[in-house]
Design a protein around this motif. Structure first.
Motif, PDB file in Angstrom:
ATOM      1  N   CYS A 197     -78.645  67.506 -58.953  1.00 11.13           N
ATOM      2  CA  CYS A 197     -78.703  66.317 -59.800  1.00 11.13           C
ATOM      3  C   CYS A 197     -79.235  65.090 -59.048  1.00 11.13           C
ATOM      4  O   CYS A 197     -79.247  63.984 -59.592  1.00 11.13           O
ATOM      5  CB  CYS A 197     -77.324  66.015 -60.377  1.00 11.13           C
ATOM      6  SG  CYS A 197     -76.714  67.264 -61.524  1.00 11.13           S
ATOM      7  N   GLN A 198     -79.611  65.315 -57.769  1.00 11.53           N
ATOM      8  CA  GLN A 198     -80.197  64.242 -56.943  1.00 11.53           C
ATOM      9  C   GLN A 198     -79.231  63.075 -56.765  1.00 11.53           C
ATOM     10  O   GLN A 198     -79.605  61.899 -56.864  1.00 11.53           O
ATOM     11  CB  GLN A 198     -81.526  63.768 -57.557  1.00 11.53           C
ATOM     12  CG  GLN A 198     -82.546  64.881 -57.708  1.00 11.53           C
ATOM     13  CD  GLN A 198     -83.783  64.463 -58.495  1.00 11.53           C
ATOM     14  OE1 GLN A 198     -83.944  63.306 -58.840  1.00 11.53           O
ATOM     15  NE2 GLN A 198     -84.663  65.418 -58.756  1.00 11.53           N
ATOM     16  N   VAL A 199     -77.971  63.415 -56.496  1.00 12.75           N
ATOM     17  CA  VAL A 199     -76.927  62.431 -56.256  1.00 12.75           C
ATOM     18  C   VAL A 199     -76.291  62.726 -54.901  1.00 12.75           C
ATOM     19  O   VAL A 199     -76.064  63.891 -54.544  1.00 12.75           O
ATOM     20  CB  VAL A 199     -75.844  62.473 -57.363  1.00 12.75           C
ATOM     21  CG1 VAL A 199     -74.734  61.470 -57.078  1.00 12.75           C
ATOM     22  CG2 VAL A 199     -76.474  62.215 -58.723  1.00 12.75           C
ATOM     23  N   SER A 200     -75.987  61.675 -54.121  1.00 11.53           N
ATOM     24  CA  SER A 200     -75.395  61.847 -52.799  1.00 11.53           C
ATOM     25  C   SER A 200     -74.017  62.497 -52.889  1.00 11.53           C
ATOM     26  O   SER A 200     -73.238  62.210 -53.800  1.00 11.53           O
ATOM     27  CB  SER A 200     -75.283  60.493 -52.093  1.00 11.53           C
ATOM     28  OG  SER A 200     -74.529  60.605 -50.907  1.00 11.53           O
ATOM     29  N   LEU A 201     -73.698  63.363 -51.913  1.00 11.56           N
ATOM     30  CA  LEU A 201     -72.396  64.016 -51.881  1.00 11.56           C
ATOM     31  C   LEU A 201     -71.274  63.003 -51.643  1.00 11.56           C
ATOM     32  O   LEU A 201     -70.104  63.285 -51.957  1.00 11.56           O
ATOM     33  CB  LEU A 201     -72.372  65.093 -50.788  1.00 11.56           C
ATOM     34  CG  LEU A 201     -71.176  66.057 -50.806  1.00 11.56           C
ATOM     35  CD1 LEU A 201     -71.122  66.830 -52.114  1.00 11.56           C
ATOM     36  CD2 LEU A 201     -71.235  67.012 -49.616  1.00 11.56           C
ATOM     37  N   LYS A 202     -71.624  61.828 -51.112  1.00 10.01           N
ATOM     38  CA  LYS A 202     -70.620  60.776 -50.935  1.00 10.01           C
ATOM     39  C   LYS A 202     -69.983  60.397 -52.269  1.00 10.01           C
ATOM     40  O   LYS A 202     -68.800  60.054 -52.333  1.00 10.01           O
ATOM     41  CB  LYS A 202     -71.256  59.543 -50.296  1.00 10.01           C
ATOM     42  CG  LYS A 202     -71.698  59.732 -48.850  1.00 10.01           C
ATOM     43  CD  LYS A 202     -72.314  58.449 -48.309  1.00 10.01           C
ATOM     44  CE  LYS A 202     -72.771  58.641 -46.868  1.00 10.01           C
ATOM     45  NZ  LYS A 202     -73.405  57.411 -46.326  1.00 10.01           N
TER      46      LYS A 202
END
Length: 510
Positions: free
Chosen positions: A429-434
């Motif tokens: 989803c192109q979202v940071s794992l943070k």
């Protein structure tokens, strides 16, 4: 998400939840009669043999998951020829699997005595095992057609059939236990019910989707077949991993501790399975919709829906796991007596593993819908190694008994699934794992507050045990846990979306 997709999901959820609650009550009634008529010795067999056949089901290799994933796109495109071809491949493979499971199951007959401990010799042990084997094998010759109901978001049909068959099965089993105390007849009814359940689902699919007969000889093209086989190899590793992590607990308890102790543990597992099944049935009703979502919507839309589904799953899981920890022992005491109790430390570990297992539901659903079978392969190899080594270490070296088995499962889960399954989705989803760890930290804080408050109100402020106090504890769980979640998340998009679904459910339920 399109209106029809939402309504299909809600309709499936309503039927799944309603039928599951009824099945739960029926199973509880059957279990109660079982305990009072047959006792602890036979109680352990249910958990032991069910786990054996869970392991034998590995011969399915994950073909069903791979084929269902392959069906989402042709269903969205109304490509009947390809859907039928995939189902034909599914049918052929499952018939082979049924034969293989039968052969493997029969080959285990000479070794049954090594898996049973702490129970006097039971001459009909082989017959009991063969009836379990028959029930397992029968499923493979019909169950493949249920995949059509999943991809068409028509799961509620299967729920209706399950309701009818399970009701008849439960009534007959109770009568057999009360009148004859006969475990063999009890299992024979289970086998016959399994056959009719799958057969009726099969008849409905053939009637509803006539094009399946028209394309009965259709074959999958070489490219699609190769893609399925590639996915199957990866899913098979996942199946092995899951079997080792979830199905060997009972085997370890039976072999290294006691089959009678396993019988006590199985009462708690019955309660866990009720919770597990209800939540899974609710989420399973979304599988077809999620597959359709990923097939036709943008990645931004997919991520938005993912967060909403994750929140709904989280709410269900945190309520269920805390309630189980608070209510399990008071319920067992009132139900069958204090002699069937396990320690509060064991109950805490069961509840913790329940939370860790069920919180993964959303990640598993979306990873399957994305087709992340190959990407999960390494994780699925590492997880069972950690589980089996940790469990044996805690059992044999530290002499921790059942807690050691449960702790081994927790260690393998927290070191693998907790971070890697979300990583794949957030990356897609192109979202940071943070962002994942931020959301997970908020959820953990909510768990601590809700769990601590409920424990104080139910276990410290309330003493004694009666059905009246048990009912009060239920009310406290319902109010305290849900109130904390509402206070924490009432202003979020996920909460607002959930409230919208609740209103739709109430509307469709009228």
């Amino acid at each position: 998400m399109k209106s029809s997709r939402v309504e299909n999901s809600i309709r499936n959820t309503i039927y799944a939840l309603g039928t599951q609650i009824f099945s739960m009550l029926m199973s509880f009634a059957v279990r109660t009669v079982f305990i009072y008529t047959l006792g602890k010795d036979y109680l352990g067999f249910n958990g032991l043999f069910n786990n054996i056949f869970s392991i034998l089901s590995l011969t399915e290799l994950g073909m069903g998951t791979a084929i269902i994933y392959s069906m989402y796109k042709p269903v969205a495109q109304e490509d009947h020829r390809k859907i039928a071809a995939l189902l034909n491949l599914y049918r052929t493979f499952y018939r082979i699997v049924g034969v293989v499971v039968a052969i493997l199951g029969l080959s285990l007959l000479p070794f049954l005595d090594y898996l049973v401990s702490g129970i006097q010799d039971i001459p009909e042990l082989e017959i009991i095992y063969l009836l379990y084997l028959s029930s397992s094998v029968i499923s493979y010759f019909f169950v493949y057609k249920k995949s059509i109901l999943i991809v068409y978001q028509q799961d509620y049909i299967s729920s209706r059939i399950n309701l009818i068959i399970n009701s008849i099965q439960g009534i007959i089993q109770i009568a057999i236990l009360i009148l004859w105390h006969n475990y063999i007849l009890y299992l024979l009814v289970l086998t016959i019910s399994t056959f009719f359940n799958n057969w009726l689902n099969s008849l409905y699919v053939e009637y509803k989707y006539q094009y399946l007969k028209e394309y009965r000889s259709e074959r999958v093209d070489k490219e699609t077949k190769q893609k399925i086989y590639t996915d199957v190899k990866a899913i098979f590793v996942s199946k092995i991993s899951s079997a080792i992590v979830t199905s060997t607990d009972n085997l370890l308890i039976s072999a290294f501790i006691s089959t009678i102790i396993l019988g006590l543990y199985s009462n708690y597992i019955m309660l866990i399975n009720v919770v597990n099944t209800i939540i899974n049935r609710i989420l399973d009703s979304l599988v077809g919709s999620v597959g359709n979502l990923i097939a036709v919507e943008s990645i931004e839309r997919v991520y938005l829906i993912f967060k909403r589904v994750w929140f709904i799953n989280y709410w269900l899981v945190v309520f269920s796991s805390i309630s189980f920890f608070i209510l399990a022992n008071p319920f067992i005491t009132l139900w069958v007596g204090k002699s069937y109790l396990l320690s509060s430390g064991i109950i805490f570990m069961i509840a913790l593993n329940l939370f860790m297992r069920l919180i993964r539901n959303t990640f598993i659903m979306f990873n399957n819908a994305f087709g992340h079978f190959v990407e999960l392969k390494k994780k699925n190899i590492i997880e069972p190694i950690i589980n089996i080594v940790a469990s044996l270490l805690f059992i044999l070296v530290f002499k921790m008994g059942i807690i050691g088995v449960l702790l081994g499962t927790f260690v393998s889960n927290i070191t693998t699934n907790f971070w890697f399954e979300p990583y794949l989705i957030f990356k897609k989803c192109q979202v940071s794992l943070k962002e994942y760890f931020k959301i997970a930290a908020n959820y953990l804080l909510t768990n601590i507050v809700a769990g601590g408050l409920t424990y104080i109100l139910c276990d410290i402020c309330l003493t004694g045990n009666s059905w009246v106090l048990f009912l009060i504890r239920i009310i406290i769980c319902c109010v305290a846990i849900n109130l904390v979640i509402i206070l924490f998340y009432r202003k979020t998009d996920e909460y607002q979306y959930f409230m919208m679904l609740v209103k739709k459910v109430l509307k469709l339920s009228r």
